[in-house]
Design a protein around this motif. Structure first.
Motif: not given
Lengths: 435, 435
Positions: A154, A313, B279-284, B286, B304, B306, B310
């Motif tokens: 990532x 990010x 990709x990662x659920x944290x990667x806005x 991305x 996923x 959170x 997000x």
């Protein structure tokens, strides 16, 4: 890196946990706009080997839920029992990619902080076996060894292994001199001790004066509960510290985006050095909007940033001017090295979060490693310092003239005194039994 | 909304938890690129009242760590014991803003999923006391009552209470007709059952055929482990389903940003209906870069994600074309209503994640409420359906001609059979004792 101890075969044979809590809410130490009554706590882990070594680590929490955090650490037991610390890159990734435990995050919250505690304990163990303080052990790794510690998943859109290697190789030049510089001069600190919300103006004034006298080059004030109070307290601090002294402010996630912009702009006449955690740590775009709305005041965040992906990010979006990594929230030393490299790639200084229980003890090692082997500079960089609870640590931080002195004892400075652990164990230690 | 039962004074007197695990890894049901061997599990909670009612809720996990998740639910006990369910807006916010527990997130991971389980159990209890299925109870609330359920903190830059009220008031028109429509026609579903990675081509072909015969209007394939395999499996699915049938793909967070763009573009000839969790659920950022790099193929994510903060950013960044909320990961019904409103504000359809243990049972209520009282449309909207483990539920979902039939029993459809709970309790239930 291999020492005689490491060449001898040994194994980790026990993972021991302790639910340790300090009744700090009784004194309002550590109170801020979002955390009015914290009981500073550690979900503490000890990894014992069959040849008599022990590695210590912990997740920092502020009270309730420390039992949940401790249970999460125990859930990682099967990854360390029977293992050694020869390849901490692989072992770290095994824990992060346990597919079943990963569902509980992924890479965030309780389960990720548990990985942090265990990874940091493994590094404490490795450094003790090597007979070196962690910062020095890390600084003596080759660029290739460092890259092997990192999970680049990532990150590859902004940081590839090759790019990381390039940063690290560039920093090889002068590393020896910088290591010696750290041993001689330590690393600059700033103090948050004057700035807690629970203190009255006289105490604030006295603590600001003490901070100056102690040689700190920066202080920080908690803000965000009441604007008039903040203006009054900022004025008091400016009176004591002078117009040009760096005074940062910290809102501890109190505001929405529009409120953050209005509030910080109202404090602009006092020239904040940075504004920290103006809003949710999850809000990358919000931080970017705030940075735009309050410029040129810099935005800082990190103590609650859950992992390298959110830091990536924040840097991509130009949302922050300071990376405030925390030693025990993301996945321990390994993920923090990735974050140091991200910051270096974007040319953004790292000014770590500390305080709590033992966070100063841990994070000094990361900043010193950053100076020696990654960024190669201390310019515009300071480590937070809070004078709480150090007496419970076997190898407490030493502050000299407003700087962290370089740790020289082997390990990660994470071990607490057995008596402190016993007395503060929740709920049966004497501190809590008598309460 | 007040019913005779609610007027009578009563209190929650017990919070009971169960660590329930199904040995699904033995069959490879539910396997995907990131989760090769899940044991579908529920950290299950029952709230009992002093007048004989019980509310049920759970967090879904995939095995190891379900004990940690259960411990986190227990940590919320003090918030519900002695309480009723009259004001679930206030009670939800009390739990989210417990400053000490909040440190363990904030609003993410294990602790937030625990809040979800308890909040959903409270709603189950409230709906049972009202004698109504949850979707109908929610649909009959006034716009003002709905707004009171929501925590707008960190949302006000894109959604204020006034803007939420406006959306809800607009949807008042025709609500009665839409409620009747739901009762008659249910809500459209799609099925993931054919698409798990562990299945061979013959099984894939047979399950695609069965999905068509059962009337589903969309299917989904898991991808991301091996590109040649994905091409072959997508070709098989297209052969069975035809060129124009909607076939979504789901990578379960497997890729970095550049890899996602390349991989999805390689599958473009098969016309994916959406690509999920690239990709990662944290990667806005991305997700936004991927959406740009694979257009016009839409990006979907959410299972996923959170929390609402997000989701807010994914919508702000134009990163997703479908919001795939999950009933049991964010802070339960209350936070999901905020997410439905965010999606409505941005005009983006909600196609919820389901499957796992009981997620279909829960989430149907949210989509039906969305149609009745928020978005007012089913256009381009489907609820995921997976035919696993429904037999363990007292009020299981009913699929008729590829649609979820409207639940009519009082509650949130969350209760499991006592015998199922007993048999699958880990590690002492008969399923695990005998393993």
């Amino acid at each position: 890196m291999t020492t005689p101890q490491e060449q001898k075969s040994y194994r980790i044979v026990e993972l021991e946990t302790h639910d340790i809590r300090f009744p700090t809410s009784r004194e309002l130490d550590g109170s801020d706009a979002m955390n009015p009554d914290p009981d500073y706590s550690a979900a503490y882990v000890v990894l014992k080997t069959d040849d008599g070594y022990a590695g210590h680590g912990f997740a920092f929490t502020i009270g309730r839920g420390n039992d949940v955090q401790t249970a999460a650490i125990s859930a990682l037991e099967s990854y360390v029992i029977g293992r050694d610390v020869e390849d901490l890159g692989a072992l770290y990734k095994e824990m992060v990619y346990d597919s079943q435990l990963r569902w509980l995050g992924p890479e965030k919250g309780v389960m990720h902080m548990a990985i942090s505690a265990v990874v940091n304990a493994l590094w404490d163990l490795k450094a003790k076996r090597a007979g070196k303080p962690l910062w020095l052990l890390l600084s003596e790794l080759t660029p290739e060894q460092i890259v092997d510690l990192i999970d680049f998943r990532y990150l590859s859109d902004v940081l590839t292994p090759e790019q990381a290697l390039e940063i690290l190789k560039k920093a090889e030049k002068g590393k020896g001199e910088r290591v010696e510089h750290i041993k001689r001069e330590g690393y600059p600190a700033y103090t948050t001790s004057p700035g807690w919300l629970g203190y009255d103006d006289d105490k604030l004034r006295r603590l600001c004066k003490e901070a100056l006298d102690a040689g700190f080059g920066q202080i920080k004030l908690k803000v965000g509960a009441d604007l008039d109070d903040d203006i009054r307290r900022f004025r008091v601090a400016r009176e004591v510290c002078g117009a040009d002294f760096p005074i940062a402010i910290d809102a501890n996630q109190r505001w929405d985006v529009p409120a953050a912009i209005d509030w910080v702009n109202a404090l602009k006449p006092f020239n904040p050095h940075w504004v920290e955690e103006p809003t949710s740590p999850d809000d990358v775009l919000g931080h970017a909007a705030i940075a735009e709305g309050i410029k040129p005041i810099p935005v800082a965040t990190g103590e609650h940033v859950q992992n390298r992906i959110v830091f990536k990010q924040l840097l991509q979006a130009g949302a922050i001017s300071y990376v405030q990594l925390d030693s025990a929230r993301v996945g321990g030393v390994n993920e923090n090295i990735a974050i140091l490299l991200l910051a270096a790639r974007f040319g953004i200084p790292v000014c770590p979060h500390a305080g709590g229980v033992g966070l100063c003890e841990l994070v000094q090692h990361l900043s010193m490693f950053d100076y020696a082997a990654v960024s190669g500079t201390m310019e515009n960089r300071v480590i937070e310092y809070v004078d709480h609870l150090h007496e419970h640590f076997v190898d407490p931080v030493v502050i000299v003239d407003g700087r962290y002195a370089a740790p020289s004892s082997p390990g990660f400075s994470a071990a607490m005194h057995p008596e402190s652990i016993a007395a503060h164990t929740f709920p049966d230690g004497e501190i809590w039994r008598d309460a």
